[in-house]
Scaffold this motif. Structure first.
Motif, PDB file in Angstrom:
ATOM      1  N   ILE A 292      41.255  48.600  46.736  1.00  8.19           N
ATOM      2  CA  ILE A 292      42.499  49.328  46.474  1.00  8.19           C
ATOM      3  C   ILE A 292      43.291  49.399  47.772  1.00  8.19           C
ATOM      4  CG2 ILE A 292      43.541  51.480  45.706  1.00  8.19           C
ATOM      5  CD1 ILE A 292      40.935  52.119  44.248  1.00  8.19           C
ATOM      6  N   ASP A 293      44.539  48.899  47.755  1.00  4.66           N
ATOM      7  CA  ASP A 293      45.447  48.995  48.891  1.00  4.66           C
ATOM      8  C   ASP A 293      46.611  49.907  48.542  1.00  4.66           C
ATOM      9  OD1 ASP A 293      43.870  47.147  50.145  1.00  4.66           O
ATOM     10  OD2 ASP A 293      45.299  45.490  50.024  1.00  4.66           O
ATOM     11  N   GLN A 294      47.038  50.673  49.531  1.00  4.99           N
ATOM     12  CA  GLN A 294      48.215  51.524  49.368  1.00  4.99           C
ATOM     13  C   GLN A 294      49.107  51.296  50.588  1.00  4.99           C
ATOM     14  OE1 GLN A 294      48.431  54.740  51.384  1.00  4.99           O
ATOM     15  NE2 GLN A 294      50.493  55.105  50.631  1.00  4.99           N
ATOM     16  N   LEU A 295      50.370  50.914  50.347  1.00  9.85           N
ATOM     17  CA  LEU A 295      51.297  50.604  51.436  1.00  9.85           C
ATOM     18  C   LEU A 295      52.574  51.405  51.260  1.00  9.85           C
ATOM     19  CD1 LEU A 295      51.963  48.756  53.906  1.00  9.85           C
ATOM     20  CD2 LEU A 295      53.020  47.174  52.265  1.00  9.85           C
TER      21      LEU A 295
ATOM     22  N   PRO B 159      52.868  39.903  46.306  1.00  2.00           N
ATOM     23  CA  PRO B 159      53.811  40.942  46.735  1.00  2.00           C
ATOM     24  C   PRO B 159      53.339  41.647  47.996  1.00  2.00           C
ATOM     25  CG  PRO B 159      52.466  41.733  44.919  1.00  2.00           C
ATOM     26  CD  PRO B 159      52.114  40.287  45.100  1.00  2.00           C
ATOM     27  N   ARG B 160      54.297  42.004  48.855  1.00  2.00           N
ATOM     28  CA  ARG B 160      53.987  42.747  50.082  1.00  2.00           C
ATOM     29  C   ARG B 160      54.897  43.959  50.247  1.00  2.00           C
ATOM     30  NH1 ARG B 160      53.019  37.319  51.680  1.00  2.00           N
ATOM     31  NH2 ARG B 160      50.930  37.000  52.496  1.00  2.00           N
ATOM     32  N   SER B 161      55.526  44.382  49.174  1.00  2.00           N
ATOM     33  CA  SER B 161      56.381  45.558  49.226  1.00  2.00           C
ATOM     34  C   SER B 161      55.546  46.828  49.050  1.00  2.00           C
ATOM     35  CB  SER B 161      57.443  45.484  48.121  1.00  2.00           C
ATOM     36  OG  SER B 161      58.291  44.380  48.324  1.00  2.00           O
ATOM     37  N   ASP B 162      56.182  47.980  49.313  1.00  2.00           N
ATOM     38  CA  ASP B 162      55.503  49.268  49.132  1.00  2.00           C
ATOM     39  C   ASP B 162      54.953  49.385  47.715  1.00  2.00           C
ATOM     40  OD1 ASP B 162      56.358  49.756  51.662  1.00  2.00           O
ATOM     41  OD2 ASP B 162      57.763  51.348  51.140  1.00  2.00           O
ATOM     42  N   GLY B 163      53.787  49.984  47.621  1.00  2.00           N
ATOM     43  CA  GLY B 163      53.181  50.186  46.313  1.00  2.00           C
ATOM     44  C   GLY B 163      51.675  50.226  46.411  1.00  2.00           C
ATOM     45  N   ASN B 164      51.025  50.092  45.282  1.00  2.00           N
ATOM     46  CA  ASN B 164      49.566  50.092  45.215  1.00  2.00           C
ATOM     47  C   ASN B 164      49.078  48.748  44.674  1.00  2.00           C
ATOM     48  OD1 ASN B 164      49.277  52.852  46.050  1.00  2.00           O
ATOM     49  ND2 ASN B 164      49.963  53.453  44.008  1.00  2.00           N
ATOM     50  N   TYR B 165      48.010  48.253  45.253  1.00  2.00           N
ATOM     51  CA  TYR B 165      47.454  46.962  44.883  1.00  2.00           C
ATOM     52  C   TYR B 165      45.985  47.177  44.497  1.00  2.00           C
ATOM     53  CZ  TYR B 165      48.122  41.861  45.163  1.00  2.00           C
ATOM     54  OH  TYR B 165      48.303  40.541  44.876  1.00  2.00           O
ATOM     55  N   PHE B 166      45.614  46.713  43.319  1.00  2.00           N
ATOM     56  CA  PHE B 166      44.239  46.865  42.840  1.00  2.00           C
ATOM     57  C   PHE B 166      43.632  45.483  42.590  1.00  2.00           C
ATOM     58  CE2 PHE B 166      46.807  50.431  41.474  1.00  2.00           C
ATOM     59  CZ  PHE B 166      46.046  51.532  41.843  1.00  2.00           C
ATOM     60  N   ILE B 167      42.442  45.264  43.103  1.00  2.00           N
ATOM     61  CA  ILE B 167      41.731  43.998  42.930  1.00  2.00           C
ATOM     62  C   ILE B 167      40.328  44.298  42.402  1.00  2.00           C
ATOM     63  CG2 ILE B 167      40.892  41.889  44.038  1.00  2.00           C
ATOM     64  CD1 ILE B 167      42.915  42.376  46.273  1.00  2.00           C
ATOM     65  N   GLY B 168      39.908  43.577  41.397  1.00  2.00           N
ATOM     66  CA  GLY B 168      38.558  43.733  40.869  1.00  2.00           C
ATOM     67  C   GLY B 168      38.070  42.414  40.314  1.00  2.00           C
ATOM     68  N   GLY B 169      36.799  42.085  40.590  1.00  2.00           N
ATOM     69  CA  GLY B 169      36.304  40.810  40.090  1.00  2.00           C
ATOM     70  C   GLY B 169      34.823  40.628  40.298  1.00  2.00           C
ATOM     71  N   ILE B 170      34.387  39.420  40.055  1.00  4.57           N
ATOM     72  CA  ILE B 170      32.980  39.059  40.169  1.00  4.57           C
ATOM     73  C   ILE B 170      32.874  37.760  40.963  1.00  4.57           C
ATOM     74  CG2 ILE B 170      33.037  37.844  37.939  1.00  4.57           C
ATOM     75  CD1 ILE B 170      30.108  38.737  37.576  1.00  4.57           C
ATOM     76  N   GLN B 171      31.885  37.698  41.849  1.00  2.77           N
ATOM     77  CA  GLN B 171      31.667  36.528  42.685  1.00  2.77           C
ATOM     78  C   GLN B 171      30.322  35.878  42.365  1.00  2.77           C
ATOM     79  OE1 GLN B 171      32.412  36.082  47.230  1.00  2.77           O
ATOM     80  NE2 GLN B 171      30.232  36.593  47.091  1.00  2.77           N
TER      81      GLN B 171
END
Length: 341
Positions: free
Chosen positions: A267-270, A292-304
């Motif tokens: 989870i990123d918050q900018l 995207p690199r603008s202000d906001g929240n970024y959520f990443i979820g996955g399986i490797q």
């Protein structure tokens, strides 16, 4: 004058190190290693505007490490990727020296000179371990440079406590030094437990205004089982523009539920401020997916999945929620691949 003084100081330091290491007591056989790493992906939009898909070769690294003596080593690393400010979909690629480093290491003391990587970035990437999915927070949002031209010194005060300092060009490894502005930084790393890492870092540079960066990091990693980390990064007077500040936090972790399988999330918050009388934050303008690199929240979820040691595959979803509520959120699906040579 500042350039000449700094260069003379570095030369004297390296010469004294070479002299002290000249009389080595044991036989040493020089050796070298060639390496390479490639990032690629296939992605498509699952929600939001711009319903498109594409195959991409994101980046490739090629390098050579050479251990020339008991205490001295060198490394050259090429970064082959997109042009600065360009789009990943462009076919034209550019090669940069990501690293051209001479290193001296003896006992608790280390000196690095040339185009060197930043310790702060290396620590974050060590815990995240998914650069082929998404770069570390500071690197992705460009709150700092992952490598630069200059010199760095580190010293292990105790087995679990080290300090480091650096003096850098400040422009990054993709730009030449064009003025007398340098960036100075320092950091402290503490390991209260073998699995627990705590670090503080700050750097400062002055041109028309002072630009200052601050970073705090805490990470716990049980190798082969799980990892979790949190970091906070903030930049004052970004690009030396008065009162243009931005930063935020990133939280990420992973869990190995089988020998070759792992689930991960981040989870990123900018956020950026409203300079002067502006009614809107300066970095809140909408950017297009999939990066995207603008202000906001970024959520990443996955399986490797790692079928063999040098191959990593990941299936993940990346959800971006912009700070401007009237703008549409975006959900992208990715299939990532990393392979080493």
């Amino acid at each position: 004058m500042k350039k000449t003084t700094l260069l003379i100081g570095i030369i004297v330091l390296l010469a004294s190190l070479a002299f002290s290491a000249h009389s080595q007591s044991k036989e040493f056989s020089p050796s070298g290693t060639v390496y390479g790493r490639v990032f690629s992906n296939f992605h498509g939009a699952l929600m939001g505007e711009g319903q498109s898909s594409a195959f991409e070769i994101i980046q490739a690294y090629f390098g050579y490490k050479y251990k020339m003596s008991e205490y001295f080593s060198a490394e050259i690393k090429l970064d082959i990727g997109d042009e600065e400010g360009g789009e990943y979909s462009k076919l034209k690629r550019y090669a940069y020296f990501k690293k051209a480093e001479l290193k001296f290491h003896k006992n608790n003391f280390t000196v690095r000179f040339g185009i060197i990587s930043m310790k702060q970035f290396g620590l974050q990437e060590k815990f995240w371990e998914k650069k082929y999915v998404k770069k570390s927070y500071v690197d992705y949002y460009k709150l700092g440079q992952s490598a630069d031209i200059g010199a760095a010194i580190s010293y292990d005060i105790l087995p679990n406590l080290s300090v480091d300092a650096l003096m850098m060009n400040g422009e990054g490894y993709k730009k030449l030094q064009s003025d007398d502005t340098y960036k100075g930084g320092y950091g402290v790393t503490y390991l209260p437990l073998r699995e627990l890492t705590i670090r503080y870092y700050s750097d400062h540079a002055h041109k028309k205004n002072w630009q200052s960066s601050y970073a705090g990091f805490v990470g716990y990693k049980k190798k082969g089982v799980f990892s979790i980390a949190a970091e906070y990064n903030y930049v004052l007077n970004n690009d030396f523009d008065q009162d243009y500040n931005w930063g935020g936090m990133s939280l990420y972790g992973s869990f190995n539920f089988a020998k070759q399988w792992e689930i991960f999330a981040r989870i990123d918050q900018l956020t950026s401020n409203k300079p002067g009388n502006n009614s809107q934050a300066w970095n809140s303008a909408t950017e297009t997916v999939p990066y995207p690199r603008s202000d906001g929240n970024y959520f990443i979820g996955g399986i490797q999945f790692m079928p063999i040691k040098k191959v990593r595959l990941a299936i993940d979803g990346q959800y971006y929620k912009p700070a401007i509520l009237t703008d549409d959120a975006a959900l992208m699906g990715f299939l990532h691949c990393q392979f080493d040579l």
